[in-house]
Motif scaffolding. Structure first.
Motif, PDB file in Angstrom:
ATOM      1  N   ASP A  24      39.481 -53.725  75.474  1.00 24.21           N
ATOM      2  CA  ASP A  24      38.905 -55.113  75.462  1.00 24.21           C
ATOM      3  C   ASP A  24      37.746 -55.549  74.607  1.00 24.21           C
ATOM      4  N   ASN A  25      37.916 -55.652  73.310  1.00 21.48           N
ATOM      5  CA  ASN A  25      36.830 -55.817  72.222  1.00 21.48           C
ATOM      6  C   ASN A  25      36.031 -57.309  72.527  1.00 21.48           C
ATOM      7  N   LYS A  26      36.626 -58.184  73.430  1.00 22.27           N
ATOM      8  CA  LYS A  26      35.989 -59.541  73.695  1.00 22.27           C
ATOM      9  C   LYS A  26      34.875 -59.377  74.866  1.00 22.27           C
ATOM     10  N   LEU A  27      35.283 -58.509  75.807  1.00 19.29           N
ATOM     11  CA  LEU A  27      34.248 -58.372  76.795  1.00 19.29           C
ATOM     12  C   LEU A  27      33.176 -57.286  76.602  1.00 19.29           C
ATOM     13  N   TYR A  65      36.208 -51.990  67.638  1.00 19.94           N
ATOM     14  CA  TYR A  65      34.876 -52.553  68.242  1.00 19.94           C
ATOM     15  C   TYR A  65      33.988 -52.593  67.278  1.00 19.94           C
ATOM     16  N   PRO A  66      33.611 -53.658  66.801  1.00 19.14           N
ATOM     17  CA  PRO A  66      32.640 -54.145  65.776  1.00 19.14           C
ATOM     18  C   PRO A  66      31.255 -53.851  66.395  1.00 19.14           C
ATOM     19  N   ASP A  67      30.277 -53.312  65.509  1.00 19.97           N
ATOM     20  CA  ASP A  67      28.915 -53.144  65.654  1.00 19.97           C
ATOM     21  C   ASP A  67      28.046 -54.167  65.585  1.00 19.97           C
ATOM     22  N   SER A  68      28.661 -55.331  65.323  1.00 18.89           N
ATOM     23  CA  SER A  68      27.754 -56.637  65.310  1.00 18.89           C
ATOM     24  C   SER A  68      28.691 -57.733  65.839  1.00 18.89           C
ATOM     25  N   ASP A  69      27.961 -58.779  66.305  1.00 20.21           N
ATOM     26  CA  ASP A  69      28.577 -59.798  66.805  1.00 20.21           C
ATOM     27  C   ASP A  69      28.469 -61.013  65.984  1.00 20.21           C
ATOM     28  N   GLY A  70      27.697 -60.838  64.908  1.00 22.17           N
ATOM     29  CA  GLY A  70      27.441 -61.750  64.092  1.00 22.17           C
ATOM     30  C   GLY A  70      26.043 -62.804  64.358  1.00 22.17           C
ATOM     31  N   SER A  89      27.335 -48.930  68.860  1.00 23.62           N
ATOM     32  CA  SER A  89      27.560 -50.002  69.754  1.00 23.62           C
ATOM     33  C   SER A  89      27.627 -49.045  71.120  1.00 23.62           C
ATOM     34  N   TYR A  90      27.454 -49.633  72.340  1.00 21.77           N
ATOM     35  CA  TYR A  90      27.533 -48.749  73.702  1.00 21.77           C
ATOM     36  C   TYR A  90      28.787 -49.076  74.132  1.00 21.77           C
ATOM     37  N   GLN A  91      29.533 -48.190  73.948  1.00 22.41           N
ATOM     38  CA  GLN A  91      31.061 -48.236  74.441  1.00 22.41           C
ATOM     39  C   GLN A  91      31.165 -47.492  75.735  1.00 22.41           C
ATOM     40  N   GLN A  92      31.190 -48.044  76.873  1.00 20.15           N
ATOM     41  CA  GLN A  92      30.824 -47.462  78.069  1.00 20.15           C
ATOM     42  C   GLN A  92      31.944 -46.264  78.425  1.00 20.15           C
TER      43      GLN A  92
END
Length: 245
Positions: A64-67, A15-20, A86-89
């Motif tokens: 799901d690392n795309k959602l 789960y990347p910390d950045s989406d670029g 990141s906020y991983q619920q």
């Protein structure tokens, strides 16, 4: 014999910390994001169970690392303050952010904002605020049952979760704390801190003057008492009873 390779487990998913993507497209958007985020942090500074973040990736579903979405500002009640990449619920007692803010920028597209709205509605956001600074327009949605419904009148609206009040003029958005104080920008906050330091320094200087004045009065009283005792002793030496004078 064919050996079937094991499928990747959820633990293998990154789960990347950045989406670029940049935090903001321009200085105005950046300043508004920081303005809202910093003032909300100040508002809840004494509540350790309110987490405020800006441009932090929110992963809603494990596996799901795309959602994901990265709200410009989000507020989570019931979660402690502290660092997060990141906020991983699913690591946050499955608590979704209750309030999110988005600042419209020239780079935004209708389709992109529609996807954000759908994500926020699906994953439990209670209040969603979208501000368009170029036209000074604020749109808000408030959850009723399972849907985010538009707020008819934003001017004077008080956030049920945050307690803050929104006001709109022809030039800008203004937000007010529950105590009626206006959200301040960085320069205004810095000036306020300087004024408070100056008042504190002045109060300390006044207190020091009062201490010095009290010490001088004490010393004068002691000197007067010494002089009085000396006079009594002199009178007694001359056979005069000072108590009968």
């Amino acid at each position: 014999m064919v050996t079937q390779l094991p499928s990747s487990s959820q633990k293998d998913i990154i789960y990347p910390d950045s989406d670029g993507q940049p935090m903001a497209d321009n200085t105005k958007q950046f300043e508004l994001i920081v303005w809202i985020k910093d003032n909300l942090e100040l508002l809840f500074a004494n509540d350790n169970n309110v987490f405020v973040a800006g441009d932090l990736l929110w992963y809603a579903v494990e596996g799901d690392n795309k959602l994901r979405q990265a709200p410009d500002v989000m507020v989570v009640f019931g979660r402690p303050k502290g660092y997060r990449g990141s906020y991983q619920q699913w690591f946050e007692e499955n608590i979704s952010p209750q309030v999110v803010f988005e600042i419209w920028s020239p780079g935004n597209r209708i389709s992109q904002m529609a996807k954000k709205f759908e994500f926020y509605e699906r994953h439990g956001v209670e209040e969603y605020y979208l501000y368009e600074p170029d036209v000074v327009d604020l749109t808000g949605w408030h959850r009723r049952n399972s849907k985010l419904e538009v707020i008819d009148q934003m001017a004077g609206w008080v956030s049920p979760r945050l307690g803050i009040r929104f006001e709109l003029s022809e030039e800008e958005l203004q937000i007010y704390r529950p105590d009626g104080q206006r959200f301040l920008n960085y320069l205004e906050l810095d000036q306020l801190r300087q004024q408070e330091r100056q008042r504190a320094d002045q109060a300390e200087a006044t207190a020091e003057q009062e201490r010095q004045r009290a010490e001088q009065e004490r010393q004068r009283a002691e000197q007067a008492e010494i002089q009085l005792e000396a006079l009594r002793a002199l009178l007694k030496e001359r056979g005069i009873n000072p108590e009968k004078l």
